[in-house]
Design an enzyme around this catalytic site. Structure first.
Site, PDB file in Angstrom:
ATOM      1  N   SER A  17       0.919  -1.289  -0.175  1.00 14.99           N
ATOM      2  CA  SER A  17       0.135  -0.102   0.108  1.00 14.99           C
ATOM      3  C   SER A  17       0.616   1.055   0.114  1.00 14.99           C
ATOM      4  O   SER A  17       2.026   1.163   0.763  1.00 14.99           O
ATOM      5  CB  SER A  17      -0.780  -0.105   1.180  1.00 14.99           C
TER       6      SER A  17
ATOM      7  N   TYR B 282      -3.055   0.968  11.023  1.00  9.49           N
ATOM      8  CA  TYR B 282      -2.879   0.362   9.532  1.00  9.49           C
ATOM      9  C   TYR B 282      -1.616   0.922   8.905  1.00  9.49           C
ATOM     10  O   TYR B 282      -0.794  -0.104   8.257  1.00  9.49           O
ATOM     11  CB  TYR B 282      -4.016   1.062   8.473  1.00  9.49           C
TER      12      TYR B 282
END
Length: 239
Positions: free
Chosen positions: A144, A157
């Site tokens: 990501s 996250y």
């Protein structure tokens, strides 16, 4: 000349993982798909191949939180296909837990780390002997852009994704001399259920799962001398 690989793909039942698996199937690779609920695999090319082409596609239960599932999935794959020469990590979860998390949110942070970091770590460790034995192994991890920088308050996250990037670098270092190449794919917003609550950007303007599947297909075709370690892909300009 095309090289057909035996690929372990986690998170193949939906989103990016499903798009990558469908593209790999169309290109003739042998697939071992790890999904939490094999009975819940949605209708489509993968389910059809599981039913009609067991010599090409294996469907196996896999829970990223359970290291024993990683070992059993790898063993079943080697038993059916004789080896493994590609591992694609697509399983992952999202969290909005911030730096100043509330009481009781510790469990969510721990679960996040278990899936996003330890899941790929356990699975890579289990598959490593087979990947090395292939002499030309590939590991591709959907990380990501949150593993590259931190935007906003989503600390949990981003921390899990930064740690996953470190794992990718460690795998690259460990496997290099054995011909094993590792690539971390770092997309921004992708048109999946994870981005369904985003209102600032229409789904059509996001990176599409099929685009990431096309990039993955190209990575699998590249020789060891030309495989990139990082691919940063963003649908918006960040300054």
């Amino acid at each position: 000349m095309a090289q057909f690989r035996t690929l372990l793909i986690s998170g193949a039942s939906r989103g990016i993982g499903r798009a990558i698996a469908e593209r790999a199937l169309a290109e003739g690779h042998r697939l071992s798909l790890g999904v939490r609920d094999p009975a819940g695999l949605p209708p489509g090319p993968l389910l059809e191949a599981v039913r009609r082409c067991p010599e090409q596609v294996l469907l196996h239960p896999y829970d990223a939180c359970d290291p024993s599932r990683a070992s059993s999935w790898v063993a079943a794959t080697v038993a059916q296909f004789g080896g493994i020469d590609g591992l694609i990590h697509c399983a992952g979860v999202f969290s909005r837990v911030g730096l100043l998390f509330e009481a009781g949110q510790d469990a969510e942070i721990e679960a996040l780390w278990r899936v996003n970091l330890m899941g790929p770590w356990w699975l890579s460790r289990a598959a490593w002997p087979a990947l090395v034995a292939s002499g030309d192994g590939r590991v591709i991890t959907l990380v990501s852009m949150s593993g590259q920088r931190v935007k906003g308050p989503l600390a949990a996250y981003a921390c899990s994704k930064f740690a996953l990037m470190a794992l990718c670098q460690s795998m690259r270092n460990e496997g290099w001399d054995a011909g094993l190449r590792v690539t971390a794919i770092c997309p921004g917003w992708v048109n999946t259920s994870m981005a369904s609550q985003v209102t600032a950007l229409p789904a059509s303007a996001m990176t599409q799962p099929e685009d990431l599947a096309a990039l993955t297909a190209q990575l699998l075709r590249l020789p060891a001398s030309a495989v990139p370690f990082e691919l940063k892909i963003n649908c918006v300009l960040e300054r």
